[in-house]
Design an enzyme around this catalytic site. Structure first.
Site, PDB file in Angstrom:
ATOM      1  N   HIS A  40      -1.088   9.137 -35.275  1.00 19.69           N
ATOM      2  CA  HIS A  40       0.063   8.776 -34.441  1.00 19.69           C
ATOM      3  C   HIS A  40      -0.099   7.342 -33.904  1.00 19.69           C
ATOM      4  CE1 HIS A  40      -0.060  13.298 -33.740  1.00 19.69           C
ATOM      5  NE2 HIS A  40       1.151  13.119 -34.218  1.00 19.69           N
ATOM      6  N   GLN A  64      11.847  24.112 -34.915  1.00 24.05           N
ATOM      7  CA  GLN A  64      11.209  23.927 -36.222  1.00 24.05           C
ATOM      8  C   GLN A  64      10.064  24.906 -36.459  1.00 24.05           C
ATOM      9  OE1 GLN A  64      10.097  19.706 -35.205  1.00 24.05           O
ATOM     10  NE2 GLN A  64       8.269  20.165 -36.398  1.00 24.05           N
ATOM     11  N   GLU A 151       2.954   9.732 -43.665  1.00 25.89           N
ATOM     12  CA  GLU A 151       3.116  10.326 -45.005  1.00 25.89           C
ATOM     13  C   GLU A 151       2.403  11.664 -45.123  1.00 25.89           C
ATOM     14  OE1 GLU A 151       1.754   7.460 -47.850  1.00 25.89           O
ATOM     15  OE2 GLU A 151       3.692   6.425 -47.894  1.00 25.89           O
ATOM     16  N   LYS A 152       1.595  12.028 -44.145  1.00 19.00           N
ATOM     17  CA  LYS A 152       0.914  13.333 -44.206  1.00 19.00           C
ATOM     18  C   LYS A 152       1.957  14.442 -44.325  1.00 19.00           C
ATOM     19  CE  LYS A 152      -0.805  16.070 -41.456  1.00 19.00           C
ATOM     20  NZ  LYS A 152      -0.414  17.489 -41.263  1.00 19.00           N
ATOM     21  N   GLN A 156       8.764  15.987 -45.020  1.00 16.19           N
ATOM     22  CA  GLN A 156       9.498  15.632 -43.796  1.00 16.19           C
ATOM     23  C   GLN A 156       9.974  14.179 -43.855  1.00 16.19           C
ATOM     24  OE1 GLN A 156       8.334  16.696 -39.609  1.00 16.19           O
ATOM     25  NE2 GLN A 156       7.429  14.654 -39.627  1.00 16.19           N
ATOM     26  N   SER A 188      -4.617  15.718 -38.237  1.00  9.66           N
ATOM     27  CA  SER A 188      -3.502  16.604 -37.899  1.00  9.66           C
ATOM     28  C   SER A 188      -3.775  17.193 -36.524  1.00  9.66           C
ATOM     29  CB  SER A 188      -3.431  17.741 -38.933  1.00  9.66           C
ATOM     30  OG  SER A 188      -2.635  18.795 -38.437  1.00  9.66           O
TER      31      SER A 188
HETATM   32  O1  PAF Z   1       5.984  15.425 -37.357  1.00  9.63           O
HETATM   33  C1  PAF Z   1       6.224  15.880 -36.226  1.00  9.63           C
HETATM   34  O2  PAF Z   1       5.401  15.804 -35.302  1.00  9.63           O
HETATM   35  C2  PAF Z   1       7.557  16.579 -35.966  1.00  9.63           C
HETATM   36  O3  PAF Z   1       7.952  17.330 -37.062  1.00  9.63           O
HETATM   37  C3  PAF Z   1       8.666  15.606 -35.518  1.00  9.63           C
HETATM   38  C4  PAF Z   1       9.017  14.602 -36.595  1.00  9.63           C
HETATM   39  C5  PAF Z   1       8.229  14.872 -34.266  1.00  9.63           C
HETATM   40  C6  PAF Z   1       9.934  16.400 -35.185  1.00  9.63           C
HETATM   41  O4  PAF Z   1       9.693  17.339 -34.187  1.00  9.63           O
END
Ligand code: PAF
Length: 288
Positions: A40, A64, A151-152, A156, A188
């Site tokens: 991040h 999600q 890209e992990k 998405q 992760s």
């Molecule tokens: O990758 C994530 O942490 C989540 O899927 C995101 C993009 C912040 C959406 O909640």
């Protein structure tokens, strides 16, 4: 270390972002679910290269997660995350409560078509609908110039790239390379679930992908052999496969073989005990 603003409501966040834009500054958004790690923070740093100001959103997005997934136990550490964001140079954190994002009566969702359907989309019904919805809401609320994703979470990234383009949201979506631990494990937030033994077994995902890349470099091109290279590592570590797929890097459609000049991606999802992990690599390896 610069002072960092913590924004708690959509109204505060929208007003803050508007002030940034009105001041003629470029705004970068790094959407996250918190439990921040070096992956991040690499997005925050790249955001600072591409924009004047970086805003990190921290929101464990309930839409999600499937009903049997880890929403309740997903790691949360807002205080630690805010300190990391400040250290990395972010100007603000947007950390709303779920009821602020999905108030009573909420009923609008965003669905991306084909890209959402295979791979994790097939195994986690509704997952990408939740991701696409929350990311679209963030883009609409904050109107960033650029948004950065790792890209992990390769599928998405493709889903979000498509939605930004299809809905003409005016946001540049940037994907950044996976950040790995020195031994190769993809960083992760869910790695926090792993005890020492599972942490060791989890290495089988990246080792399998690297073995497959090495085989491809030696001329092995068929998907079956490349998938087997990953499966052999998973099996040896007693890790349960969810899927292993070779796909077109852009459309995510399954490929039978790697063709010269055609970007492919090898993706794996697997359960290490109760923890589901994902990883992926380009095939051929980048720079070859
Ligand atoms: O990758 C994530 O942490 C989540 O899927 C995101 C993009 C912040 C959406 O909640």
């Amino acid at each position: 270390m610069a002072t960092l603003t913590v924004l708690k409501t959509p109204r505060e966040a929208a007003a803050w972002a508007k002030r940034v834009r009105r001041a003629g500054q470029r705004l970068a958004l790094v959407p996250t679910m918190g439990a921040l790690h070096e992956g991040h923070l690499s997005l925050v740093r790249e955001g600072l290269r591409r924009a004047d100001v970086v805003l990190v959103s921290i929101f464990v997005n309930p839409t999600q997660f499937g009903p049997t997934e880890d929403l309740a136990r997903y790691p949360r550490d807002l205080e630690g995350d805010v300190a990391k964001c400040a250290e990395a140079g972010a100007a603000a954190v947007y950390a709303p409560e779920p009821g602020m994002v999905y108030p009573p009566g909420y009923q609008t969702y965003v669905e991306v078509g084909e890209l959402s359907q295979g791979l994790c989309g097939a195994r986690r019904p509704g997952h990408f609908r939740g991701v696409a919805t929350v990311v679209t809401k963030l883009f609409a609320l904050l109107r960033p110039h650029v948004a950065l994703f790792g890209e992990k979470d390769y599928q998405q990234l493709q889903v979000i790239t498509a939605l930004a383009q299809d809905l003409e949201l005016g946001v540049e979506v940037v994907g950044m390379p996976t950040v790995r631990e020195p031994d190769g494990l993809a960083m992760s937030s869910r790695n926090r679930y792993l005890g020492a033994e599972d942490r060791r077994r989890a290495l089988s995902l990246s080792q399998g992908l690297f073995d497959a890349q090495a085989q491809e470099a030696r001329g092995v091109r068929d998907a079956e052999s490349l998938r087997k290279a990953v499966r052999d590592r998973l099996d040896a570590a007693n890790v349960k496969e969810d899927y292993v797929e070779l796909v077109d890097a852009r459309t995510l459609k399954p490929l039978e073989r790697v063709e010269t000049g055609h970007a492919a991606r090898l993706l794996v999802a697997a359960f290490v005990g109760a923890t589901r992990l994902i990883d992926n690599v380009p095939v051929p390896r980048e720079g070859t």
